[in-house]
Design an enzyme around this catalytic site. Structure first.
Site, PDB file in Angstrom:
ATOM      1  N   CYS A 146      -2.221   8.943   2.746  1.00  0.00           N
ATOM      2  CA  CYS A 146      -1.852   8.440   1.421  1.00  0.00           C
ATOM      3  C   CYS A 146      -2.877   8.856   0.384  1.00  0.00           C
ATOM      4  CB  CYS A 146      -1.733   6.924   1.458  1.00  0.00           C
ATOM      5  SG  CYS A 146      -3.193   6.124   2.164  1.00  0.00           S
ATOM      6  N   GLU A 206       0.886  -1.181   0.000  1.00  0.00           N
ATOM      7  CA  GLU A 206       0.000   0.000   0.000  1.00  0.00           C
ATOM      8  C   GLU A 206       0.914   1.217   0.000  1.00  0.00           C
ATOM      9  OE1 GLU A 206      -3.241   0.177  -0.169  1.00  0.00           O
ATOM     10  OE2 GLU A 206      -3.808  -1.908   0.151  1.00  0.00           O
TER      11      GLU A 206
HETATM   12  P1  NDP Z   1       8.524   4.887   4.369  1.00  0.00           P
HETATM   13  O1  NDP Z   1       8.446   4.138   3.099  1.00  0.00           O
HETATM   14  O2  NDP Z   1       9.631   5.831   4.569  1.00  0.00           O
HETATM   15  O3  NDP Z   1       8.565   3.892   5.612  1.00  0.00           O
HETATM   16  C1  NDP Z   1       7.556   2.919   5.841  1.00  0.00           C
HETATM   17  C2  NDP Z   1       8.108   1.831   6.742  1.00  0.00           C
HETATM   18  O4  NDP Z   1       9.119   1.095   6.055  1.00  0.00           O
HETATM   19  C3  NDP Z   1       8.758   2.355   8.011  1.00  0.00           C
HETATM   20  O5  NDP Z   1       8.484   1.479   9.073  1.00  0.00           O
HETATM   21  C4  NDP Z   1      10.213   2.330   7.644  1.00  0.00           C
HETATM   22  O6  NDP Z   1      11.061   2.282   8.759  1.00  0.00           O
HETATM   23  C5  NDP Z   1      10.282   1.044   6.862  1.00  0.00           C
HETATM   24  N1  NDP Z   1      11.451   0.913   5.986  1.00  0.00           N
HETATM   25  C6  NDP Z   1      12.274   1.878   5.494  1.00  0.00           C
HETATM   26  N2  NDP Z   1      13.212   1.343   4.679  1.00  0.00           N
HETATM   27  C7  NDP Z   1      12.978   0.003   4.647  1.00  0.00           C
HETATM   28  C8  NDP Z   1      13.590  -1.091   3.976  1.00  0.00           C
HETATM   29  N3  NDP Z   1      14.621  -0.925   3.155  1.00  0.00           N
HETATM   30  N4  NDP Z   1      13.086  -2.324   4.171  1.00  0.00           N
HETATM   31  C9  NDP Z   1      12.007  -2.520   4.972  1.00  0.00           C
HETATM   32  N5  NDP Z   1      11.392  -1.512   5.639  1.00  0.00           N
HETATM   33  C10 NDP Z   1      11.852  -0.265   5.479  1.00  0.00           C
HETATM   34  O7  NDP Z   1       7.096   5.617   4.510  1.00  0.00           O
HETATM   35  P2  NDP Z   1       6.670   6.716   5.566  1.00  0.00           P
HETATM   36  O8  NDP Z   1       6.780   6.142   6.948  1.00  0.00           O
HETATM   37  O9  NDP Z   1       7.396   7.965   5.245  1.00  0.00           O
HETATM   38  O10 NDP Z   1       5.118   6.872   5.262  1.00  0.00           O
HETATM   39  C11 NDP Z   1       4.604   7.782   4.351  1.00  0.00           C
HETATM   40  C12 NDP Z   1       4.270   7.102   3.042  1.00  0.00           C
HETATM   41  O11 NDP Z   1       3.337   6.044   3.286  1.00  0.00           O
HETATM   42  C13 NDP Z   1       3.588   8.018   2.046  1.00  0.00           C
HETATM   43  O12 NDP Z   1       4.147   7.814   0.765  1.00  0.00           O
HETATM   44  C14 NDP Z   1       2.149   7.552   2.059  1.00  0.00           C
HETATM   45  O13 NDP Z   1       1.464   7.837   0.874  1.00  0.00           O
HETATM   46  C15 NDP Z   1       2.318   6.100   2.295  1.00  0.00           C
HETATM   47  N6  NDP Z   1       1.083   5.521   2.827  1.00  0.00           N
HETATM   48  C16 NDP Z   1       0.326   4.702   2.017  1.00  0.00           C
HETATM   49  C17 NDP Z   1      -0.892   4.222   2.466  1.00  0.00           C
HETATM   50  C18 NDP Z   1      -1.747   3.344   1.603  1.00  0.00           C
HETATM   51  O14 NDP Z   1      -2.690   2.738   2.133  1.00  0.00           O
HETATM   52  N7  NDP Z   1      -1.518   3.227   0.318  1.00  0.00           N
HETATM   53  C19 NDP Z   1      -1.406   4.575   3.794  1.00  0.00           C
HETATM   54  C20 NDP Z   1      -0.514   5.413   4.550  1.00  0.00           C
HETATM   55  C21 NDP Z   1       0.681   5.863   4.072  1.00  0.00           C
HETATM   56  P3  NDP Z   1      11.617   3.665   9.382  1.00  0.00           P
HETATM   57  O15 NDP Z   1      10.466   4.597   9.566  1.00  0.00           O
HETATM   58  O16 NDP Z   1      12.162   3.203  10.655  1.00  0.00           O
HETATM   59  O17 NDP Z   1      12.616   4.170   8.376  1.00  0.00           O
END
Ligand code: NDP
Length: 520
Positions: free
Chosen positions: A285, A251
């Protein structure tokens, strides 16, 4: 406001405790509110191994027994709503209303929904086949849990978009290891505490606190990954999961369009745009990230949006009804919002309202309305994820649809018109996983409806039957009760058997059915 209680939480039960830690900040004040273990690959492996052991007994329980835990957890969420909301507010900086509506209410609703529906969505399916080779056989499709599901979540809805996805996985009989964002991990630890009180057996849901590397380690260990986050990270996760052929459901980000046609109820359209453009500080999102308005109602729409946006109060969220727009949760997001606005202004856009970070303490961005925008600007093509509403004038419906579809994303979308038939026709033309007429985003609350993105907004869906079936392996079972000693296709091959099969194939497949002759 009280300081979050998780400051003293005992994270050693999760395998954390020693070694590196990371800090958690309240973005509305800038204060550090906790330090938590930054788990490495070994610790994640250990957590998954523990979850794997616990999963066996959990999967052996009936749906009703698992549902009982979910209903008790729902009650716990409501009994502890103030504590839950406060924790989300403190680590995320959102308003009390945003925390209560999505992280408490939507999650409580999801607990009851999956408790009630899981058995129905995952019941064995008896299949009748057209194949003459399986005549008289019993054919069944059954769903069995994958094992340990890794749920990796973002910071914008620390509970709804992390634990929310764990609920159907648990109801399907999986164990779950959650990796919340390092920005907002405290509410997941609180949820874990609630689940223990609700009677979830130890080890069935564990929380891996840490950074992106912790999440990457989880991808290596889990039997499936449910990821919510940015498109950039989603691509990395899919590439890593390919190494082990681990299934993923993604997502991802969005750049959701709203179309306002000349016959729309402009007042409702403006209220919807301002609410769903600014709610949760624009950090959804499926926020309305760009608006296309037909020329005859453009001026009226813009002036209503400016007036309504000007009335919004922003600041450190306190009690109920204190402010409408909260903080920017993630520090680097401020630079992205500023960059998009700077780029737009350099290319000729006009800032009608806001446009700058707001004064501290804490991290805020002024609710912003832009006009004079076009698709050469990042603010119309890249996810901004802030309290911004760029509004573009369009000639007609065709131009509106053209621009709405001019995107690499495809999450949600909306069209406003009093002619609902026209609205539905346009909704079906929009290149997005979800589309609303005279509404926006509320489709997400209809948990029976699949919700997911197309293009770079994701793969797979949450909600609906597919939203729980994805957490299962599909096993097809064929049972033959009565059968001859040998079937016709078996050895030895003989000219007679060969002729029968050949004639049969001519008889069955050798002609085009009458109603398709001369068509196409
Ligand atoms: P990120 O992609 O930066 O991070 C999401 C999660 O992935 C965090 O827990 C992060 O850890 C983790 N992560 C980062 N790098 C890796 C990796 N290489 N491997 C595995 N996990 C990893 O997203 P954000 O937290 O910034 O969230 C915002 C984004 O989420 C926006 O683009 C938004 O549109 C999207 N979103 C989509 C939704 C949907 O339903 N389609 C709903 C809500 C949000 P850490 O934070 O510790 O770096």
């Amino acid at each position: 406001m009280a300081t979050v209680e998780q400051k003293t939480v005992d994270t050693s039960r999760n395998g954390g405790g020693d070694g590196r830690t990371f800090a958690v900040e309240n973005p509305a004040t800038g204060e550090t509110i906790s330090h938590l273990p930054d788990m490495d690959a070994d610790q994640v492996r250990e957590l998954v191994a523990r979850a794997r052991v616990a999963q066996k007994d959990w999967a052996a329980r009936s749906f009703d027994d698992r549902a009982a835990v979910m209903y008790r957890m729902r009650k716990w969420m409501i009994d502890n709503r103030d504590r839950v909301a406060r924790t989300v507010m403190e680590e995320n900086g959102k308003t009390r209303e945003d925390a209560l509506l999505a992280d408490v209410f939507i999650t409580a609703d999801a607990l009851g929904f999956w408790a009630k529906k899981a058995a129905h969505y995952l019941a064995d399916e008896r299949v009748r086949s057209h194949s003459m080779f399986t005549l008289g056989r019993k054919l069944v499709v059954r769903y069995r849990p994958r094992g340990v599901v890794g749920v990796i979540g973002p910071w914008n809805y620390p509970i709804a978009n992390c634990f929310g996805d764990a609920i159907p996985a648990l109801m399907a009989g999986n164990a779950v290891v959650m990796k919340p964002s390092e920005v907002t991990p405290l509410s997941s630890l609180l949820v874990e505490e609630g689940l223990r009180e609700a009677g979830l057996p130890g080890g069935v849901l564990l929380v891996a606190t840490g950074t992106g590397e912790t999440g990457a380690a989880l991808v290596d260990e889990a039997d499936m990954i449910m990821f919510t986050g940015s498109t950039r990270t989603g691509k990395k996760i899919m590439a890593r999961a390919a190494e082990t052929l681990t299934p993923v459901s993604l997502e991802l980000g969005g750049k959701d369009p709203m179309i306002v046609l000349r016959d729309a109820d402009v007042e409702r359209a403006a209220n919807t745009a301002v609410y769903w453009g600014m709610a949760n500080g624009g950090q959804i999102c499926q926020s309305i990230e760009r608006v296309y308005v037909e020329e005859p109602v453009y001026d009226e729409f813009v002036s209503k949006v400016i007036e309504k946006t000007r009335a919004l109060r922003q600041g450190r969220p306190e009690g109920a009804g204190s402010v409408e727009v909260g903080a920017v949760t993630f520090a680097p997001q401020v630079e992205i919002i500023e960059r998009h606005i700077r780029d737009a202004v350099e290319k000729g856009a006009r800032v009608e309202l806001g446009g700058k970070p707001a004064d501290g303490p804490g991290r805020f961005f002024q609710p912003t309305v832009l006009t004079g925008v076009d698709h050469s600007m990042e603010i119309m093509t890249e996810e901004t994820f802030g309290p911004t509403l760029p509004i573009m004038k369009v000639r007609d419906e065709d131009e509106a649809v053209h621009y709405a579809n001019d995107t690499r994303y495809g999450l949600n979308s909306s069209v406003f018109t009093r002619d609902v038939e026209k609205g539905e026709r346009i909704a079906r033309e929009l290149s997005a996983g979800n589309a609303c007429v005279n509404d926006a985003l509320v489709n997400y609350g209809a948990t029976e409806l699949p919700f997911g993105g197309t293009h770079e907004s994701g793969i797979g869906v949450r909600h609906g039957a597919q939203g729980i079936q994805k957490y299962c392996e599909v096993q097809s079972v064929l049972v033959t009760r009565f059968a001859p000693k040998s079937d016709i296709y078996m050895y030895p091959y003989t000219p007679t058997k060969s002729r029968i099969v050949e004639r049969l194939s001519v008889l069955l497949y050798g002609r085009v059915p009458r109603r398709f002759r001369g068509r196409g």
